[in-house]
Design a protein around this motif. Structure first.
Motif, PDB file in Angstrom:
ATOM      1  N   ARG A   1      20.564  -0.638 -24.884  1.00  0.00           N
ATOM      2  CA  ARG A   1      22.000  -0.859 -25.080  1.00  0.00           C
ATOM      3  C   ARG A   1      22.366  -0.870 -26.558  1.00  0.00           C
ATOM      4  NH1 ARG A   1      26.003  -2.382 -21.761  1.00  0.00           N
ATOM      5  NH2 ARG A   1      27.792  -3.503 -22.627  1.00  0.00           N
TER       6      ARG A   1
ATOM      7  N   SER B   1      25.271  -2.398 -29.399  1.00  0.00           N
ATOM      8  CA  SER B   1      26.316  -3.402 -29.622  1.00  0.00           C
ATOM      9  C   SER B   1      26.891  -3.195 -31.010  1.00  0.00           C
ATOM     10  CB  SER B   1      25.740  -4.822 -29.491  1.00  0.00           C
ATOM     11  OG  SER B   1      24.744  -5.042 -30.471  1.00  0.00           O
TER      12      SER B   1
ATOM     13  N   GLY C   1      28.874   0.940 -23.979  1.00  0.00           N
ATOM     14  CA  GLY C   1      27.610   0.283 -24.285  1.00  0.00           C
ATOM     15  C   GLY C   1      26.382   1.150 -24.313  1.00  0.00           C
TER      16      GLY C   1
END
Length: 302
Positions: free
Chosen positions: A55, A57, A17
């Motif tokens: 982060r 994704s 992540g």
């Protein structure tokens, strides 16, 4: 950049992540992580990761790509593990070429014992007296008699053939015992055929460093040694062959060695195999076993 390495970095980023976590796990800089991901995205022409300040994704495409990358990397690891395994444990198919007479009489029984010791190895033993091409015909190990010629393979010397002349007692009683090589011109000679006619129409003998080449004659010639041995035992003539093939018949009295004070032509024999890092465990184990059985020294086991 290396595509497989970039795939590995990308899958790790998808799982952890963040680029920082990947950098720590793979011992590279976060900037290098970003370069690997960017390389794949540029190659594919699409985004694989949604990036925020905290982060990352996967995009929809990235998610599908991630699943395929896992499969590819897993198969790559399996392939590399297989190669490492084959370099440490003898297994797989081994193609071997050998001369007909030596192969059928000595090497074939040896191969059966070798296979008992290494149950995961399969041997394809091809017997031929012609000069084979290892690259075109897929041979990993070859046994050759005589000159090995130009080759990129390693050639390890085996014990040479000692050649002797023999005949049956009945033949010698009827036709007399030759006491010099020149006397063979008066006898029926059983010649083994290999190569050009000149290779079997002349027999060579040496005594006191003096060599004599005798042009022999005879009505039976063959490329099948058992046929010649049988004819000699039946009293059909004098034959010339390897001592190890004639020794049993001599011990039983079926044949008698003639011209014992003369040395027949000694023929060198070699085992040829790949050099260096390409040497797999199956080849190494087979070559070592052959040299232990028929030669002088073993190959490097490292």
């Amino acid at each position: 950049m290396d595509r497989l390495t970039s795939m590995a970095v990308f899958t790790k980023a998808a799982e952890l992540g963040s680029f920082a976590a990947v950098a720590t796990a793979m011992d590279i800089s976060p900037q290098m992580v970003a370069k690997h991901v960017a390389y794949l995205e540029n190659r594919l022409g699409t985004s694989l990761l949604n990036r925020t300040t905290r982060r990352q994704s996967l995009t929809a495409v990235g998610s599908s790509y991630y699943e395929r990358c896992k499969i590819i990397l897993s198969e790559t690891d399996s392939a590399e593990a297989l190669v490492r395994d084959m370099r440490t444990e003898p297994k797989g198919v081994l193609r071997v070429s050998a001369p007909v007479t030596f192969g059928s009489s000595k090497l074939a029984p040896f191969v059966t014992r070798y296979l008992e010791q290494y149950p995961e190895v399969q041997v394809e033993l091809v017997l031929t007296d012609r000069r084979v091409d290892p690259l075109k015909e897929g041979f990993e190990v070859m046994l050759r008699i005589g000159d090995v010629g130009d080759s990129n393979l390693v050639a390890a010397a085996l014990k040479p053939y000692r050649i002797i002349a023999c005949a049956a007692p009945a033949y010698l009683k009827t036709h007399g015992i030759p006491t010099t090589p020149a006397h063979l011109t008066e006898h029926e000679c059983l010649a083994y055929m290999y190569g050009a006619p000149s290779t079997f129409s002349h027999w060579q003998f040496t005594r006191d460093r003096k060599t004599e080449n005798i042009q022999i004659k005879g009505r039976l010639r063959s490329n099948d040694w058992p046929s010649l041995l049988g004819a000699a035992i039946q009293g059909k003539g004098i034959t010339l062959g390897p001592e190890y093939l004639l020794s049993d018949a001599i011990k039983t009295g079926s044949l008698i060695q003639v011209l014992p004070d003369y040395e027949g032509q000694t023929r060198s024999m070699y085992i040829l195999y790949p050099a260096g890092r390409s040497l797999t465990a199956k080849v190494r184990s087979f070559v070592n076993a052959v040299i232990t059985e028929f030669g002088y020294e073993s190959v490097d086991k490292s």
